[in-house]
Enzyme design. Structure first.
Site, PDB file in Angstrom:
ATOM      1  N   ASN A  11       0.873  -1.177   0.000  1.00 27.59           N
ATOM      2  CA  ASN A  11       0.000   0.000   0.000  1.00 27.59           C
ATOM      3  C   ASN A  11       0.906   1.222   0.000  1.00 27.59           C
ATOM      4  O   ASN A  11       1.505   1.539   1.023  1.00 27.59           O
ATOM      5  CB  ASN A  11      -0.903  -0.024   1.250  1.00 27.59           C
ATOM      6  CG  ASN A  11      -1.720   1.255   1.381  1.00 27.59           C
ATOM      7  OD1 ASN A  11      -1.804   2.052   0.455  1.00 27.59           O
ATOM      8  ND2 ASN A  11      -2.309   1.462   2.549  1.00 27.59           N
ATOM      9  N   TRP A  12       1.009   1.850  -1.143  1.00 30.18           N
ATOM     10  CA  TRP A  12       1.948   2.974  -1.271  1.00 30.18           C
ATOM     11  C   TRP A  12       1.467   4.229  -0.536  1.00 30.18           C
ATOM     12  O   TRP A  12       2.218   5.176  -0.394  1.00 30.18           O
ATOM     13  CB  TRP A  12       2.162   3.309  -2.744  1.00 30.18           C
ATOM     14  CG  TRP A  12       2.830   2.246  -3.555  1.00 30.18           C
ATOM     15  CD1 TRP A  12       3.325   1.040  -3.120  1.00 30.18           C
ATOM     16  CD2 TRP A  12       3.095   2.292  -4.962  1.00 30.18           C
ATOM     17  NE1 TRP A  12       3.867   0.345  -4.163  1.00 30.18           N
ATOM     18  CE2 TRP A  12       3.739   1.089  -5.315  1.00 30.18           C
ATOM     19  CE3 TRP A  12       2.845   3.231  -5.963  1.00 30.18           C
ATOM     20  CZ2 TRP A  12       4.141   0.809  -6.623  1.00 30.18           C
ATOM     21  CZ3 TRP A  12       3.236   2.951  -7.264  1.00 30.18           C
ATOM     22  CH2 TRP A  12       3.878   1.754  -7.589  1.00 30.18           C
ATOM     23  N   LYS A  13       0.212   4.245  -0.160  1.00 26.97           N
ATOM     24  CA  LYS A  13      -0.385   5.449   0.462  1.00 26.97           C
ATOM     25  C   LYS A  13      -0.161   6.637  -0.474  1.00 26.97           C
ATOM     26  O   LYS A  13      -0.168   6.456  -1.695  1.00 26.97           O
ATOM     27  CB  LYS A  13       0.169   5.638   1.875  1.00 26.97           C
ATOM     28  CG  LYS A  13       0.015   4.345   2.711  1.00 26.97           C
ATOM     29  CD  LYS A  13       0.212   4.498   4.170  1.00 26.97           C
ATOM     30  CE  LYS A  13      -0.006   3.144   4.848  1.00 26.97           C
ATOM     31  NZ  LYS A  13       0.056   3.203   6.287  1.00 26.97           N
ATOM     32  N   HIS A 101      -9.369   1.570   5.252  1.00 27.40           N
ATOM     33  CA  HIS A 101      -8.048   1.677   5.888  1.00 27.40           C
ATOM     34  C   HIS A 101      -8.158   2.625   7.087  1.00 27.40           C
ATOM     35  O   HIS A 101      -8.918   3.594   7.057  1.00 27.40           O
ATOM     36  CB  HIS A 101      -7.013   2.195   4.881  1.00 27.40           C
ATOM     37  CG  HIS A 101      -5.619   2.103   5.404  1.00 27.40           C
ATOM     38  ND1 HIS A 101      -5.102   3.030   6.275  1.00 27.40           N
ATOM     39  CD2 HIS A 101      -4.647   1.174   5.216  1.00 27.40           C
ATOM     40  CE1 HIS A 101      -3.865   2.666   6.597  1.00 27.40           C
ATOM     41  NE2 HIS A 101      -3.568   1.550   5.963  1.00 27.40           N
ATOM     42  N   GLU A 103      -6.425   4.965   8.029  1.00 27.18           N
ATOM     43  CA  GLU A 103      -6.195   6.386   7.716  1.00 27.18           C
ATOM     44  C   GLU A 103      -7.440   7.008   7.088  1.00 27.18           C
ATOM     45  O   GLU A 103      -7.676   8.211   7.238  1.00 27.18           O
ATOM     46  CB  GLU A 103      -4.950   6.515   6.827  1.00 27.18           C
ATOM     47  CG  GLU A 103      -3.684   6.254   7.655  1.00 27.18           C
ATOM     48  CD  GLU A 103      -2.553   5.578   6.916  1.00 27.18           C
ATOM     49  OE1 GLU A 103      -2.521   5.617   5.670  1.00 27.18           O
ATOM     50  OE2 GLU A 103      -1.682   4.979   7.595  1.00 27.18           O
ATOM     51  N   GLU A 173      -5.083  -4.735  10.783  1.00 27.43           N
ATOM     52  CA  GLU A 173      -4.007  -3.765  10.981  1.00 27.43           C
ATOM     53  C   GLU A 173      -4.236  -3.019  12.293  1.00 27.43           C
ATOM     54  O   GLU A 173      -5.044  -2.073  12.342  1.00 27.43           O
ATOM     55  CB  GLU A 173      -3.995  -2.743   9.843  1.00 27.43           C
ATOM     56  CG  GLU A 173      -3.810  -3.348   8.484  1.00 27.43           C
ATOM     57  CD  GLU A 173      -3.296  -2.321   7.485  1.00 27.43           C
ATOM     58  OE1 GLU A 173      -2.232  -2.575   6.917  1.00 27.43           O
ATOM     59  OE2 GLU A 173      -3.934  -1.279   7.313  1.00 27.43           O
ATOM     60  N   GLY A 179       3.095   2.217  10.729  1.00 27.25           N
ATOM     61  CA  GLY A 179       4.079   3.276  10.513  1.00 27.25           C
ATOM     62  C   GLY A 179       4.855   3.677  11.753  1.00 27.25           C
ATOM     63  O   GLY A 179       5.553   4.685  11.766  1.00 27.25           O
ATOM     64  N   SER A 219       3.868  -2.233  10.213  1.00 32.67           N
ATOM     65  CA  SER A 219       5.329  -2.325  10.359  1.00 32.67           C
ATOM     66  C   SER A 219       5.890  -3.678   9.930  1.00 32.67           C
ATOM     67  O   SER A 219       6.838  -4.194  10.543  1.00 32.67           O
ATOM     68  CB  SER A 219       5.743  -1.975  11.798  1.00 32.67           C
ATOM     69  OG  SER A 219       5.405  -0.633  12.089  1.00 32.67           O
ATOM     70  N   GLY A 240       2.968  -1.124   4.221  1.00 35.75           N
ATOM     71  CA  GLY A 240       2.986   0.311   3.904  1.00 35.75           C
ATOM     72  C   GLY A 240       4.387   0.767   3.574  1.00 35.75           C
ATOM     73  O   GLY A 240       4.904   0.569   2.475  1.00 35.75           O
ATOM     74  N   GLY A 241       5.046   1.377   4.561  1.00 33.58           N
ATOM     75  CA  GLY A 241       6.358   1.995   4.356  1.00 33.58           C
ATOM     76  C   GLY A 241       7.370   1.109   3.646  1.00 33.58           C
ATOM     77  O   GLY A 241       8.057   1.562   2.716  1.00 33.58           O
TER      78      GLY A 241
HETATM   79  O1  LIG Z   1      -1.668  -0.447   4.660  1.00 29.58           O
HETATM   80  C1  LIG Z   1      -0.613  -0.614   5.268  1.00 29.58           C
HETATM   81  C2  LIG Z   1      -0.517  -0.362   6.676  1.00 29.58           C
HETATM   82  O2  LIG Z   1      -1.094   0.845   7.031  1.00 29.58           O
HETATM   83  C3  LIG Z   1       0.816  -0.629   7.288  1.00 29.58           C
HETATM   84  O3  LIG Z   1       1.695   0.445   7.110  1.00 29.58           O
HETATM   85  P1  LIG Z   1       3.221   0.271   7.604  1.00 29.58           P
HETATM   86  O4  LIG Z   1       3.721  -0.992   6.972  1.00 29.58           O
HETATM   87  O5  LIG Z   1       3.927   1.497   7.106  1.00 29.58           O
HETATM   88  O6  LIG Z   1       3.185   0.164   9.088  1.00 29.58           O
END
Ligand SMILES: O=C[C@H](O)COP(=O)(O)O
Length: 258
Positions: A11-13, A101, A103, A173, A179, A219, A240-241
């Protein structure tokens, strides 16, 4: 026993413009091409502005990488400024769309009711939802994380027919692990993912519950993915990150080599 193909999704956000997206997907495809990765499904959930470029690359180069969006409108079209509809995503031949999600829930006040409408909109247009659920830190500390997460699952799936529910992906999640570098312990994640499968069995049937893929997100990195993926009810990761670093994401996809 049902075999569930693991789904490793990045998930690139709100990261990577369409030019960066092309370069990133090319790197992933190149790094994964030297090894048969059919046993693992790989997907990227990209910003709306990247979708057309990623579609063109994936289709032109016949890549196995799937792609999708990070949100979808509950409406098919009309006066909804800034929204992107299911028909638009379907036209771009997206496979997946993340829905609910944390967010989106946190910054856009998305409720379970809206999440449920979006899940139905996704299915209406042939998209597979990745329904995101999970608790905030205070809920975890109060010991209410399982009940909280199961209520989100039930809300998101309300009145969804079994023939659709059996293809859904659910991403657990815990919000406090997103994050932050704080990973939910693999066994703690397993506890909630097993409870989600139990809820699916209660709402539908054990047979259906056994088919649904449940991801863990929060994470995830190459250093912890193998332990997470070793859990009985965890069938993939929503990353994510770490998905923004192609080398790291490839290592995550190849969790069996860790
Ligand atoms: O969609 C992915 C999640 O929000 C996890 O993000 P993260 O891997 O940066 O903690």
């Amino acid at each position: 026993m049902t075999t569930r193909t693991p789904l490793m999704a990045g998930n690139w956000k709100m990261n990577l413009n369409h030019l960066e997206a092309i370069a990133h997907v090319q790197k992933l495809a190149f790094a994964l091409a030297d090894k048969d990765y059919d046993a693992v499904e790989v997907a990227v959930l990209v910003p709306f502005t990247d979708l057309r470029s990623v579609q063109t690359l994936v289709e032109h180069d016949k890549l196995k990488i799937k792609y999708g969006a990070q949100d979808v409108s509950a409406h098919d079209g009309g006066a909804y400024t800034g929204e992107i509809s299911g028909p638009m995503l379907a036209k771009l031949r997206c496979t997946y769309v993340a829905i609910g999600h944390s967010e989106r829930r946190q910054y856009h006040a998305e409720t379970d009711e809206l999440v449920n409408a979006k899940v139905k909109a996704a299915y209406k247009h042939g998209l597979t939802p990745i329904l995101c659920v999970g608790e905030e830190l205070d809920v975890r500390e109060a010991g209410n994380h399982v009940a909280h997460t199961l209520a989100q699952v039930e809300g998101g799936l309300k009145d969804l027919p079994a023939e659709q529910a059996e293809t859904i992906v659910i991403a657990y999640e815990p919000v406090w692990a997103i994050g932050t570098g704080k990973v939910c312990g693999a066994e703690d994640a397993q506890e909630v993912c097993a409870a989600i499968r139990g809820k699916l069995a209660e709402l539908y049937s054990q047979e259906l519950a056994d088919k649904v893929r449940i991801q863990y997100g929060g994470s995830v990195k190459s250093g912890n993915v193998a332990e997470i993926m070793a859990q009985a009810d965890i069938d993939g990761a929503l990353v994510g990150g770490a998905s923004l670093d192609s080398d790291e994401f490839v290592k995550i996809v190849r969790f069996r080599d860790q």
